[in-house]
Design a protein around this motif. Structure first.
Motif, mmCIF file in Angstrom:
data_model
loop_
_atom_site.group_PDB
_atom_site.id
_atom_site.type_symbol
_atom_site.label_atom_id
_atom_site.label_comp_id
_atom_site.label_asym_id
_atom_site.label_seq_id
_atom_site.Cartn_x
_atom_site.Cartn_y
_atom_site.Cartn_z
ATOM 1 N N GLY A 126 0.809 -1.207 0.000
ATOM 2 C CA GLY A 126 0.000 0.000 0.000
ATOM 3 C C GLY A 126 0.844 1.260 0.000
ATOM 4 N N PRO A 127 0.180 2.405 0.097
ATOM 5 C CA PRO A 127 0.893 3.681 0.037
ATOM 6 C C PRO A 127 1.658 3.962 1.332
ATOM 7 N N PRO A 128 2.654 4.864 1.273
ATOM 8 C CA PRO A 128 3.392 5.240 2.481
ATOM 9 C C PRO A 128 2.472 5.879 3.518
ATOM 10 N N MET A 129 2.934 5.937 4.772
ATOM 11 C CA MET A 129 2.107 6.446 5.868
ATOM 12 C C MET A 129 1.669 7.894 5.641
ATOM 13 N N ILE A 130 2.563 8.747 5.157
ATOM 14 C CA ILE A 130 2.181 10.144 4.948
ATOM 15 C C ILE A 130 1.034 10.228 3.946
ATOM 16 N N GLU A 131 1.109 9.431 2.903
ATOM 17 C CA GLU A 131 0.035 9.418 1.908
ATOM 18 C C GLU A 131 -1.261 8.869 2.516
ATOM 19 N N ARG A 132 -1.160 7.873 3.362
ATOM 20 C CA ARG A 132 -2.356 7.322 4.013
ATOM 21 C C ARG A 132 -3.046 8.386 4.862
ATOM 22 N N PHE A 133 -2.251 9.143 5.626
ATOM 23 C CA PHE A 133 -2.826 10.215 6.445
ATOM 24 C C PHE A 133 -3.452 11.291 5.569
ATOM 25 N N ALA A 134 -2.788 11.622 4.468
ATOM 26 C CA ALA A 134 -3.329 12.639 3.561
ATOM 27 C C ALA A 134 -4.649 12.171 2.958
ATOM 28 N N ARG A 135 -4.746 10.877 2.648
ATOM 29 C CA ARG A 135 -5.972 10.348 2.044
ATOM 30 C C ARG A 135 -7.131 10.298 3.049
ATOM 31 N N LEU A 136 -6.839 10.360 4.331
ATOM 32 C CA LEU A 136 -7.926 10.462 5.316
ATOM 33 C C LEU A 136 -8.645 11.798 5.165
ATOM 34 N N GLN A 137 -7.908 12.833 4.764
ATOM 35 C CA GLN A 137 -8.506 14.150 4.563
ATOM 36 C C GLN A 137 -9.007 14.342 3.146
ATOM 37 N N GLU A 138 -8.320 13.768 2.185
ATOM 38 C CA GLU A 138 -8.694 13.919 0.781
ATOM 39 C C GLU A 138 -8.492 12.583 0.072
ATOM 40 N N PRO A 139 -9.556 11.780 -0.064
ATOM 41 C CA PRO A 139 -9.413 10.435 -0.632
ATOM 42 C C PRO A 139 -8.837 10.409 -2.052
ATOM 43 N N ASN A 140 -9.139 11.411 -2.867
ATOM 44 C CA ASN A 140 -8.652 11.436 -4.246
ATOM 45 C C ASN A 140 -7.549 12.473 -4.383
ATOM 46 N N LEU A 141 -6.338 12.115 -3.955
ATOM 47 C CA LEU A 141 -5.201 13.034 -4.031
ATOM 48 C C LEU A 141 -4.775 13.226 -5.482
ATOM 49 N N SER A 142 -4.407 14.456 -5.813
ATOM 50 C CA SER A 142 -3.876 14.723 -7.144
ATOM 51 C C SER A 142 -2.460 14.149 -7.234
ATOM 52 N N GLU A 143 -1.973 13.992 -8.458
ATOM 53 C CA GLU A 143 -0.637 13.433 -8.663
ATOM 54 C C GLU A 143 0.460 14.263 -7.991
ATOM 55 N N GLY A 160 -1.464 25.667 -0.657
ATOM 56 C CA GLY A 160 -2.394 26.635 -0.082
ATOM 57 C C GLY A 160 -2.884 26.197 1.274
ATOM 58 N N ARG A 161 -3.564 27.117 1.926
ATOM 59 C CA ARG A 161 -4.107 26.820 3.250
ATOM 60 C C ARG A 161 -5.337 25.954 3.104
ATOM 61 N N ALA A 162 -5.247 24.730 3.589
ATOM 62 C CA ALA A 162 -6.381 23.809 3.509
ATOM 63 C C ALA A 162 -6.933 23.578 4.907
ATOM 64 N N ARG A 163 -8.070 22.968 4.960
ATOM 65 C CA ARG A 163 -8.716 22.676 6.236
ATOM 66 C C ARG A 163 -7.765 21.923 7.150
ATOM 67 N N ASP A 164 -7.610 22.414 8.368
ATOM 68 C CA ASP A 164 -6.755 21.810 9.395
ATOM 69 C C ASP A 164 -5.297 21.693 8.957
ATOM 70 N N ALA A 165 -4.852 22.538 8.037
ATOM 71 C CA ALA A 165 -3.472 22.549 7.555
ATOM 72 C C ALA A 165 -3.072 21.195 6.979
ATOM 73 N N GLY A 166 -4.025 20.458 6.431
ATOM 74 C CA GLY A 166 -3.731 19.171 5.816
ATOM 75 C C GLY A 166 -3.519 19.335 4.327
ATOM 76 N N LEU A 167 -3.532 18.237 3.607
ATOM 77 C CA LEU A 167 -3.354 18.284 2.164
ATOM 78 C C LEU A 167 -4.673 18.464 1.424
ATOM 79 N N ALA A 168 -5.780 18.459 2.135
ATOM 80 C CA ALA A 168 -7.084 18.570 1.488
ATOM 81 C C ALA A 168 -7.305 19.980 0.967
ATOM 82 N N SER A 169 -7.963 20.091 -0.149
ATOM 83 C CA SER A 169 -8.322 21.397 -0.708
ATOM 84 C C SER A 169 -9.821 21.547 -0.596
ATOM 85 N N SER A 170 -10.257 22.224 0.460
ATOM 86 C CA SER A 170 -11.693 22.377 0.658
ATOM 87 C C SER A 170 -12.128 23.737 0.138
#
Length: 102
Positions: free
Chosen positions: A3-20, A84-94
């Motif tokens: 599976g994906p690395p841990m950082i990517e797993r955490f990022a996908r908790l906030q944004e399931p469809n991460l961009s490349e 950019g500034r995303a929700r909770d300073a995560g990788l998600a773009s809300s």
């Protein structure tokens, strides 16, 4: 290994469809953290074998934690600048709520 690395797993908790670009970012930072931990373990082992106990204690009890905090802060700052500034300073773009701008 599976599976994906841990950082990517955490990022996908906030944004399931991460961009490349975000997936590349996560994987690059996974390698940076892995390299840090290998160097950190090497420094701790070298100090344990060849330095006085006080040096080992100073490094492992203070300096290493400072470096970890600095590395985390650098990654967070660069991520916020790049994505950019995303929700909770995560990788998600809300999207901003209607009628309000960021």
């Amino acid at each position: 290994r599976w599976g994906p690395p841990m950082i990517e797993r955490f990022a996908r908790l906030q944004e399931p469809n991460l961009s490349e670009p975000k997936v590349r970012w996560c994987r690059t930072w996974t390698w940076i953290w892995c390299a840090f931990f290998v160097l950190n373990a090497s420094a701790a082992a070298a100090l344990a074998l060849f330095a006085p106990l006080e040096w080992w204690t100073l490094y492992n009890g203070l300096i290493a934690y400072g470096i970890i905090g600095l590395l985390f802060a650098v990654e967070l700052g660069l991520r916020l600048l790049k994505f950019g500034r995303a929700r909770d300073a995560g990788l998600a773009s809300s999207p901003a709520p209607e009628g309000r701008s960021r």
